[in-house]
Design an enzyme around this catalytic site. Structure first.
Site, PDB file in Angstrom:
ATOM      1  N   ILE A 127       0.864  -1.049  -0.005  1.00  0.00           N
ATOM      2  CA  ILE A 127      -0.082   0.043  -0.264  1.00  0.00           C
ATOM      3  C   ILE A 127       0.970   1.082   0.042  1.00  0.00           C
ATOM      4  CG2 ILE A 127      -0.281  -0.054   2.375  1.00  0.00           C
ATOM      5  CD1 ILE A 127      -3.014   1.242   2.414  1.00  0.00           C
ATOM      6  N   SER A 128       0.673   2.074  -0.785  1.00  0.00           N
ATOM      7  CA  SER A 128       1.677   3.300  -1.209  1.00  0.00           C
ATOM      8  C   SER A 128       1.549   4.033   0.102  1.00  0.00           C
ATOM      9  CB  SER A 128       1.333   4.003  -2.362  1.00  0.00           C
ATOM     10  OG  SER A 128       1.638   3.362  -3.389  1.00  0.00           O
ATOM     11  N   GLN A 129       2.794   4.667   0.325  1.00  0.00           N
ATOM     12  CA  GLN A 129       2.862   5.954   1.422  1.00  0.00           C
ATOM     13  C   GLN A 129       1.819   6.963   0.877  1.00  0.00           C
ATOM     14  OE1 GLN A 129       6.892   7.422   1.220  1.00  0.00           O
ATOM     15  NE2 GLN A 129       6.637   8.941   2.642  1.00  0.00           N
TER      16      GLN A 129
END
Length: 213
Positions: free
Chosen positions: A63-65
């Site tokens: 899950i992206s930053q």
């Protein structure tokens, strides 16, 4: 898991961090405040949800930053009812942010494990993209082209020509380009043959892979 007052408070704190890091688009900040990121992680990792960092979600994906999600969303300049193609559904968090911004989203995932998971997860969360597709993001989605915007959430060693071809005139492609580290790159389509290119510094993404299903 539920979305509580405590979670909303943590999202407000996260939004303040993103503002301090330079996110200026108030619509993007409001979307970050509204989307319950902790629900996109396994419940045992809930404490990590509102830290500004990426986190593994299985199938060798992350899950992206939050800063990266906000930065890409800001570059995309989403307007109400814009038709957006997302390459790399992943956890679905970026999808949810785009929908919160008022976009009509087509989203492509190449990992069947994540695609199947989201097929069950999205209805529970009230996440309603126009269509979720299991397929090769390099090819885009010509069936619904041209798009107002295309966002790529994995590192591309090259810029796939089909994605440029599927942009409307005036449309924006936001894509991290590179092998080890990626340069966040924006292409704006000026005419049938002309694209304006801008680069926005180094980011780190999982790789965009072809034909892995």
């Amino acid at each position: 898991m539920k979305d509580t007052l405590k979670h909303r408070g943590k999202r407000n704190l996260l939004a303040n961090i993103l503002i301090e890091k330079g996110i200026e688009d108030t619509k993007v900040i409001e979307a970050i405040k509204k989307v319950p990121r902790h629900l996109f992680l396994d419940s045992s990792f809930e404490d990590h949800a509102y830290q500004d960092k990426a986190f593994p979600i299985g199938a060798e994906q992350t899950i992206s930053q939050p800063y990266t999600v906000a930065f890409q969303s800001q570059l995309l300049e989403v307007k109400q009812n814009d038709v957006i193609l997302e390459i790399g559904t992943g956890s679905g968090y970026q999808t949810a942010v785009l929908l919160q911004l008022g976009a009509r989203v087509y989203t492509i995932e190449r990992q069947s494990q994540l695609f199947k998971k989201n097929k069950l997860f999205f209805p529970k969360m009230g996440i309603r993209p126009k269509k979720a597709i299991l397929g090769d993001g390099y090819k885009g989605y010509p069936e619904e082209a041209p798009f107002d915007g295309i966002i790529v959430t994995a590192g591309a060693p090259i810029v796939p020509k089909p994605l440029l071809a599927q942009l409307k005139i005036g449309g924006r492609l936001v894509i991290p380009v590179g092998v080890e580290d990626q340069i966040m790159t924006l292409f704006v389509r000026k005419s049938e043959l002309e694209f304006e290119k801008q680069e926005f510094g180094s980011f780190k993404f999982v790789p965009l892979l072809e034909n892995k299903n």
